[in-house]
Motif scaffolding. Structure first.
Motif, PDB file in Angstrom:
ATOM      1  N   LEU A  96      16.902  73.223   2.318  1.00 19.26           N
ATOM      2  CA  LEU A  96      16.756  73.303   3.777  1.00 19.26           C
ATOM      3  C   LEU A  96      15.961  72.114   4.308  1.00 19.26           C
ATOM      4  CD1 LEU A  96      16.028  77.107   4.163  1.00 19.26           C
ATOM      5  CD2 LEU A  96      18.094  75.903   4.833  1.00 19.26           C
ATOM      6  N   GLN A  97      14.877  71.764   3.624  1.00 17.74           N
ATOM      7  CA  GLN A  97      14.070  70.618   4.054  1.00 17.74           C
ATOM      8  C   GLN A  97      14.880  69.331   3.995  1.00 17.74           C
ATOM      9  OE1 GLN A  97      10.831  71.173   1.296  1.00 17.74           O
ATOM     10  NE2 GLN A  97       9.535  72.111   2.861  1.00 17.74           N
ATOM     11  N   SER A  98      15.623  69.149   2.912  1.00 17.68           N
ATOM     12  CA  SER A  98      16.455  67.944   2.786  1.00 17.68           C
ATOM     13  C   SER A  98      17.535  67.910   3.853  1.00 17.68           C
ATOM     14  CB  SER A  98      17.096  67.894   1.397  1.00 17.68           C
ATOM     15  OG  SER A  98      16.115  67.808   0.406  1.00 17.68           O
ATOM     16  N   PHE A  99      18.118  69.055   4.143  1.00 18.67           N
ATOM     17  CA  PHE A  99      19.148  69.148   5.183  1.00 18.67           C
ATOM     18  C   PHE A  99      18.601  68.661   6.523  1.00 18.67           C
ATOM     19  CE2 PHE A  99      20.882  71.825   8.640  1.00 18.67           C
ATOM     20  CZ  PHE A  99      22.195  71.377   8.633  1.00 18.67           C
ATOM     21  N   PHE A 100      17.415  69.155   6.914  1.00 19.09           N
ATOM     22  CA  PHE A 100      16.827  68.745   8.193  1.00 19.09           C
ATOM     23  C   PHE A 100      16.503  67.259   8.216  1.00 19.09           C
ATOM     24  CE2 PHE A 100      15.555  73.316   8.742  1.00 19.09           C
ATOM     25  CZ  PHE A 100      16.365  73.538   9.836  1.00 19.09           C
ATOM     26  N   LYS A 101      15.924  66.739   7.140  1.00 13.91           N
ATOM     27  CA  LYS A 101      15.570  65.319   7.088  1.00 13.91           C
ATOM     28  C   LYS A 101      16.798  64.429   7.206  1.00 13.91           C
ATOM     29  CE  LYS A 101      11.585  65.748   4.041  1.00 13.91           C
ATOM     30  NZ  LYS A 101      11.081  65.422   2.706  1.00 13.91           N
ATOM     31  N   VAL A 102      17.798  64.735   6.401  1.00 11.95           N
ATOM     32  CA  VAL A 102      19.000  63.897   6.385  1.00 11.95           C
ATOM     33  C   VAL A 102      19.767  64.021   7.699  1.00 11.95           C
ATOM     34  CG1 VAL A 102      21.238  63.572   5.265  1.00 11.95           C
ATOM     35  CG2 VAL A 102      19.188  63.881   3.887  1.00 11.95           C
ATOM     36  N   LEU A 103      19.892  65.220   8.226  1.00 14.26           N
ATOM     37  CA  LEU A 103      20.612  65.418   9.487  1.00 14.26           C
ATOM     38  C   LEU A 103      19.949  64.636  10.621  1.00 14.26           C
ATOM     39  CD1 LEU A 103      22.935  66.963  10.903  1.00 14.26           C
ATOM     40  CD2 LEU A 103      21.241  68.711  11.448  1.00 14.26           C
ATOM     41  N   ALA A 104      18.630  64.751  10.737  1.00 10.69           N
ATOM     42  CA  ALA A 104      17.911  64.036  11.800  1.00 10.69           C
ATOM     43  C   ALA A 104      18.029  62.525  11.623  1.00 10.69           C
ATOM     44  CB  ALA A 104      16.446  64.449  11.806  1.00 10.69           C
TER      45      ALA A 104
END
Length: 120
Positions: free
Chosen positions: A39-47
Protein backbone atom coordinates in the motif's frame (compact mmCIF):
# COMPACT_ATOMS: atom_id res chain seq x y z
CA UNK A 1 -4.34 9.73 -17.36
CA UNK A 2 -4.99 9.04 -13.68
CA UNK A 3 -7.32 6.16 -14.54
CA UNK A 4 -4.59 4.37 -16.50
CA UNK A 5 -2.08 4.95 -13.69
CA UNK A 6 -4.53 3.59 -11.11
CA UNK A 7 -5.12 0.48 -13.19
CA UNK A 8 -1.44 -0.13 -13.90
CA UNK A 9 -0.12 0.30 -10.37
CA UNK A 10 -3.02 -1.32 -8.56
CA UNK A 11 -2.23 -4.47 -10.54
CA UNK A 12 1.50 -4.16 -9.87
CA UNK A 13 1.13 -3.69 -6.09
CA UNK A 14 -1.83 -6.07 -5.56
CA UNK A 15 -4.21 -3.30 -4.57
CA UNK A 16 -7.91 -3.30 -5.46
CA UNK A 17 -9.35 0.13 -6.20
CA UNK A 18 -12.97 -0.13 -5.14
CA UNK A 19 -13.97 3.49 -5.67
CA UNK A 20 -12.36 6.79 -6.60
CA UNK A 21 -13.38 10.37 -7.14
CA UNK A 22 -11.19 12.96 -8.81
CA UNK A 23 -11.87 16.49 -7.54
CA UNK A 24 -10.41 19.86 -8.57
CA UNK A 25 -7.73 19.82 -5.90
CA UNK A 26 -7.73 16.33 -4.39
CA UNK A 27 -8.48 12.67 -5.03
CA UNK A 28 -10.52 10.21 -2.96
CA UNK A 29 -9.62 6.52 -3.14
CA UNK A 30 -11.26 3.54 -1.47
CA UNK A 31 -8.83 0.67 -1.82
CA UNK A 32 -8.20 -2.79 -0.44
CA UNK A 33 -4.75 -4.21 -0.06
CA UNK A 34 -2.84 -6.94 1.63
CA UNK A 35 0.59 -6.00 2.85
CA UNK A 36 1.19 -2.56 4.29
CA UNK A 37 4.40 -2.20 2.30
CA UNK A 38 2.47 -2.74 -0.94
CA UNK A 39 0.00 0.00 0.00
CA UNK A 40 2.81 2.42 0.86
CA UNK A 41 4.61 1.67 -2.40
CA UNK A 42 1.36 2.07 -4.34
CA UNK A 43 0.81 5.58 -2.92
CA UNK A 44 4.42 6.66 -3.50
CA UNK A 45 4.58 5.42 -7.06
CA UNK A 46 1.11 6.67 -7.99
CA UNK A 47 1.81 10.18 -6.68
CA UNK A 48 5.26 10.31 -8.29
CA UNK A 49 4.12 9.04 -11.68
CA UNK A 50 1.17 11.40 -11.72
CA UNK A 51 3.42 14.41 -11.11
CA UNK A 52 5.98 13.24 -13.67
CA UNK A 53 3.33 12.88 -16.36
CA UNK A 54 1.62 16.12 -15.41
CA UNK A 55 4.83 18.17 -15.50
CA UNK A 56 6.63 16.11 -18.19
CA UNK A 57 9.72 15.75 -15.98
CA UNK A 58 10.73 12.12 -16.42
CA UNK A 59 14.48 12.68 -16.63
CA UNK A 60 14.95 15.88 -14.63
CA UNK A 61 13.87 17.40 -11.34
CA UNK A 62 10.70 19.51 -11.31
CA UNK A 63 11.74 23.06 -10.43
CA UNK A 64 8.36 24.81 -10.62
CA UNK A 65 5.50 25.19 -8.20
CA UNK A 66 4.67 22.20 -5.99
CA UNK A 67 1.96 19.91 -7.30
CA UNK A 68 0.97 18.33 -3.98
CA UNK A 69 0.10 20.78 -1.25
CA UNK A 70 -0.06 18.13 1.50
CA UNK A 71 1.06 14.56 2.07
CA UNK A 72 -1.57 11.88 1.44
CA UNK A 73 -4.08 11.36 4.22
CA UNK A 74 -4.87 7.69 4.76
CA UNK A 75 -7.10 5.84 7.17
CA UNK A 76 -7.62 2.14 7.81
CA UNK A 77 -11.30 1.25 7.89
CA UNK A 78 -12.42 -1.59 10.13
CA UNK A 79 -16.02 -2.73 10.07
CA UNK A 80 -18.91 -2.53 7.67
CA UNK A 81 -20.56 0.68 8.95
CA UNK A 82 -17.40 2.82 8.65
CA UNK A 83 -16.86 1.28 5.20
CA UNK A 84 -20.36 2.37 4.12
CA UNK A 85 -19.78 5.86 5.53
CA UNK A 86 -16.57 6.29 3.52
CA UNK A 87 -18.17 4.82 0.41
CA UNK A 88 -21.12 7.22 0.67
CA UNK A 89 -18.78 10.15 1.37
CA UNK A 90 -16.80 9.48 -1.81
CA UNK A 91 -20.01 9.17 -3.82
CA UNK A 92 -21.31 12.42 -2.34
CA UNK A 93 -18.09 14.18 -3.35
CA UNK A 94 -18.48 12.85 -6.89
CA UNK A 95 -22.09 14.08 -7.05
CA UNK A 96 -21.04 17.51 -5.76
CA UNK A 97 -18.38 17.62 -8.46
CA UNK A 98 -21.11 16.97 -11.03
CA UNK A 99 -23.36 19.77 -9.74
CA UNK A 100 -25.16 18.60 -6.59
CA UNK A 101 -25.44 21.53 -4.15
CA UNK A 102 -22.97 21.46 -1.26
CA UNK A 103 -24.40 21.09 2.25
CA UNK A 104 -22.55 21.59 5.53
CA UNK A 105 -24.31 18.66 7.13
CA UNK A 106 -23.32 16.40 4.21
CA UNK A 107 -23.75 12.80 5.35
CA UNK A 108 -25.24 13.55 8.77
CA UNK A 109 -28.87 12.62 8.88
CA UNK A 110 -29.38 11.56 5.26
CA UNK A 111 -32.49 9.43 4.96
CA UNK A 112 -32.53 6.08 3.17
CA UNK A 113 -34.27 7.76 0.22
CA UNK A 114 -31.56 10.42 0.00
CA UNK A 115 -28.87 7.72 0.13
CA UNK A 116 -30.61 5.82 -2.67
CA UNK A 117 -30.81 9.04 -4.67
CA UNK A 118 -27.10 9.57 -4.11
CA UNK A 119 -26.30 6.29 -5.86
CA UNK A 120 -28.69 6.70 -8.79
Amino acid sequence: MLNSLLKKYSFKFFVKVEQFSIQHDHIHLLIRGGKRSNLQSFFKVLAGQFVQRLTDTFDKRHEGQKIWKYRPFTRVIKGYRPYLTVRNYIQLNECEMLGRPYSKTRLRGLSKEQLRELWE
